[in-house]
Design a protein around this motif. Sequence first.
Motif, PDB file in Angstrom:
ATOM      1  N   ALA A 190     -27.594 -83.538  56.251  1.00 51.09           N
ATOM      2  CA  ALA A 190     -26.986 -82.780  55.168  1.00 51.09           C
ATOM      3  C   ALA A 190     -25.543 -83.163  54.881  1.00 51.09           C
ATOM      4  O   ALA A 190     -24.905 -82.547  54.011  1.00 51.09           O
ATOM      5  CB  ALA A 190     -27.061 -81.277  55.467  1.00 51.09           C
ATOM      6  N   GLY A 191     -25.013 -84.172  55.558  1.00 49.38           N
ATOM      7  CA  GLY A 191     -23.606 -84.496  55.413  1.00 49.38           C
ATOM      8  C   GLY A 191     -23.178 -84.777  53.988  1.00 49.38           C
ATOM      9  O   GLY A 191     -22.076 -84.418  53.572  1.00 49.38           O
ATOM     10  N   LYS A 192     -24.033 -85.430  53.217  1.00 47.35           N
ATOM     11  CA  LYS A 192     -23.656 -85.801  51.855  1.00 47.35           C
ATOM     12  C   LYS A 192     -24.300 -84.912  50.790  1.00 47.35           C
ATOM     13  O   LYS A 192     -24.242 -85.220  49.599  1.00 47.35           O
ATOM     14  CB  LYS A 192     -24.033 -87.257  51.607  1.00 47.35           C
ATOM     15  N   TRP A 193     -24.922 -83.833  51.228  1.00 43.90           N
ATOM     16  CA  TRP A 193     -25.497 -82.930  50.232  1.00 43.90           C
ATOM     17  C   TRP A 193     -24.376 -82.241  49.456  1.00 43.90           C
ATOM     18  O   TRP A 193     -23.384 -81.785  50.059  1.00 43.90           O
ATOM     19  CB  TRP A 193     -26.338 -81.848  50.896  1.00 43.90           C
ATOM     20  N   PRO A 194     -24.494 -82.130  48.152  1.00 44.80           N
ATOM     21  CA  PRO A 194     -23.505 -81.356  47.399  1.00 44.80           C
ATOM     22  C   PRO A 194     -23.623 -79.869  47.743  1.00 44.80           C
ATOM     23  O   PRO A 194     -24.669 -79.405  48.187  1.00 44.80           O
ATOM     24  CB  PRO A 194     -23.862 -81.632  45.940  1.00 44.80           C
ATOM     25  N   ALA A 195     -22.529 -79.141  47.537  1.00 41.20           N
ATOM     26  CA  ALA A 195     -22.533 -77.713  47.858  1.00 41.20           C
ATOM     27  C   ALA A 195     -23.521 -76.953  46.979  1.00 41.20           C
ATOM     28  O   ALA A 195     -24.146 -75.990  47.406  1.00 41.20           O
ATOM     29  CB  ALA A 195     -21.132 -77.134  47.696  1.00 41.20           C
ATOM     30  N   THR A 196     -23.641 -77.389  45.730  1.00 43.28           N
ATOM     31  CA  THR A 196     -24.567 -76.748  44.803  1.00 43.28           C
ATOM     32  C   THR A 196     -25.571 -77.794  44.327  1.00 43.28           C
ATOM     33  O   THR A 196     -25.174 -78.889  43.896  1.00 43.28           O
ATOM     34  CB  THR A 196     -23.818 -76.160  43.605  1.00 43.28           C
ATOM     35  N   THR A 197     -26.815 -77.454  44.412  1.00 50.89           N
ATOM     36  CA  THR A 197     -27.857 -78.382  43.961  1.00 50.89           C
ATOM     37  C   THR A 197     -28.918 -77.600  43.210  1.00 50.89           C
ATOM     38  O   THR A 197     -29.018 -76.382  43.329  1.00 50.89           O
ATOM     39  CB  THR A 197     -28.547 -79.076  45.147  1.00 50.89           C
ATOM     40  N   SER A 198     -29.715 -78.296  42.466  1.00 49.06           N
ATOM     41  CA  SER A 198     -30.896 -77.650  41.904  1.00 49.06           C
ATOM     42  C   SER A 198     -31.969 -77.583  42.989  1.00 49.06           C
ATOM     43  O   SER A 198     -31.802 -78.137  44.080  1.00 49.06           O
ATOM     44  CB  SER A 198     -31.398 -78.437  40.690  1.00 49.06           C
ATOM     45  N   VAL A 199     -33.025 -76.895  42.690  1.00 45.01           N
ATOM     46  CA  VAL A 199     -34.151 -76.834  43.625  1.00 45.01           C
ATOM     47  C   VAL A 199     -35.389 -77.336  42.901  1.00 45.01           C
ATOM     48  O   VAL A 199     -35.450 -77.358  41.666  1.00 45.01           O
ATOM     49  CB  VAL A 199     -34.382 -75.410  44.171  1.00 45.01           C
ATOM     50  N   ARG A 200     -36.373 -77.751  43.656  1.00 47.70           N
ATOM     51  CA  ARG A 200     -37.588 -78.322  43.070  1.00 47.70           C
ATOM     52  C   ARG A 200     -38.750 -78.094  44.026  1.00 47.70           C
ATOM     53  O   ARG A 200     -38.584 -77.547  45.120  1.00 47.70           O
ATOM     54  CB  ARG A 200     -37.389 -79.805  42.823  1.00 47.70           C
TER      55      ARG A 200
END
Lengths: 495, 220
Positions: free
Chosen positions: A371-381
Amino acid sequence: MKYTAARWLLAGAIAGAAPLHALEGETGIHDPSTVIVHAGRYYTYGTGGLPILSSDDGWTWQRQGTVMASLPGGKPGETTLARGGNNSWAPDVIRVGAQYFMYYSAPGTQPKSAIGLLVGRTLDPASPDYGWRDAGPVVWSDGIEDSNAIDPGVLLAPDGRLWLTYGSYFGFIRLVELDPATGLRRYPDRPPLNVAINSEASIPIYHDGWFYLLVTHGSCCQGANSTYNIRVGRARKVTGPYLDNMGIDMLEGGGKLFAASRGRHVGPGHFGLLDLGQGVQKFSLHYEADLDRGGISVLDIRPLLWRDGWPIAGDNFVAGTYTIESARTGTVLELAVQGFPVGGFRPRRGGPPAPPEAGPPIADQDSAQVAGKWPATTSVRLAPAMLQAQQKWAIAPVANAGGYPGSPYFRITIAGTERSLTAIKGGELEGRPFTGAAEQLWRIDQLTDGSYRIGPKSVPDNTDALVLSAVGSSMPTLAKFDAASDRQRWQLEAP
Amino acid sequence: MKPLLIASSFALATAFAPARAEAPRPAPTTLKSPTGSTQRVDARGFIHRWLVLEPVPVPGRLTEAAVEEALQTAPLPEQDALPRDGETVRLGGATPKWHALETINYNLNLYHFAWSLSQPTSNVLFWVTTTVDSPGELRNVRLAIGSNAASRWWLNGEPVIALNDDRQAVIDDGVSRRITLRKGRNVIRAAIINGGGATDFCARFLDEHDQPVKGLEVAL
């Protein structure tokens, strides 16, 4: 098309998380009536002067005095006292038209007992219309006959006919028909019909062409040594015969187990149906002993499931880590981030598979690895289940955020992160850091087929009640619930 | 409500209060005196004729240890012959009487029995016994009983079933291991211990296919 209760039960067992308390607030009660909704508020009544418990959300409960305190002298009327005695136990309450009928046990020296009727126009003690009219005894037992007229349970059948069952451990559980206009017996000169024996807390319900008689077996009032358990039989006619799953008549002691002691709760009894509509049914009950509250008797509300024509006692949702799988598509809810295969990438192998050679175990993937490079806000799918970190949702109750019948609101967060499922404007979804906002609080109702309906407490700029919906194989959204469709049905399973 | 409240008020009061002078109560509607020497078990295999001893007060607790203690408190004297109707037994300081009874139902309602005699119905132990005559040796059968509440059962002197705790009389609740019914007379003896509320029992034999054994003759 429906998921099965058995599948849910397996999922619950795998999740293995600790169960929640049985409701919050002032939940101490014995022999609760069916939980009933009036003007958006939930009410139930119990033994000992008919204490009132009420709740604005079905999760947090408060005591509001007693019903008997509003009656002259604080006791049953003279006729009821003469037929029974000066006690007020184990009521049941039902709305018929504009009236509320409250039936209560008024035992003397048992089995000399009576069931009295109180009639009111509102359940809200603060209303100027509040008050109960003593309509006298409805049925009684003379102390000699084979019945003990306590523990009323009332049913308004789909055809509009009103029925009352009653009785205890002194002989027969009996059925009489009531007049929906008055709440009193429709045919007072006809003898009551025996439908079961040596039980307590009987109550008939109707479901899909069958009448079911719920009763409580075992003994009460011994705290954690109480053996109360809820049993059921069914019949095609309200008059019986009520047979259990082995064909044994409840008049001969039959009764299929519906709910027994589990977890931290001992001695379930006094079933009451709470039908919330749209495929959500729950049931109220008390436990003789809540081990987390010093062994006192408390109220609970749990999901009611149906399988093979029999009611199944569901359990309220427990905290844990789950995949959220669409009943429509079989794909699972995930953050829209780059996924990494569990154990790392492998070269694609051409041709037929090589002979299997077992290697060392591959560790589970958790968010700290990827998760290190996951953005703080993302969409879901929605995506095929791959046991990857962005598909593992930690679902946990949120303290002091209120709830709904039987459960508190939950947060739904990728395990090991603060990225939480969030309802956003337009009725769509995102993964955002958890703030405790209403759009991040989720109601998780188990449906009668064992699957779940999942909806946010609120949606920005939207007043409709929306729930998680699979609009396509890879796209989740929020939509109104359609009980006839699998779009809004979800399976929560251990990843 | 509720057994425990019953036990703490009505039941205890009736169990230990001295007998009051009162008018005789009506005979139980489900029980009658047997007529004729024997009676075949019914179509479902249930035994209808029993000798029932008037209830003996015991603590109404129903755990395994409490039941064993109750049996020690009120042990039934061993005897070869079946007791006779009206015969009394010395148990502790009391002399309860045996009653030959035939139930019109599949079960024998001990509450009806005791209540009609103005005897206590709660916190009591009932001894019951009967015989079944088998036309031949029957292997791999099981004694199957229901009892409200706890009970102990012996067949030809051997313990075969033990049920503890408060419970309803459910058909085939307690079932013995596979046993052999000998040709001719077999003796069933049981003790039923009640805490509060109703009390009754039922008994039959099941064959190796779990079907009722129907050809047995019951004699008192």
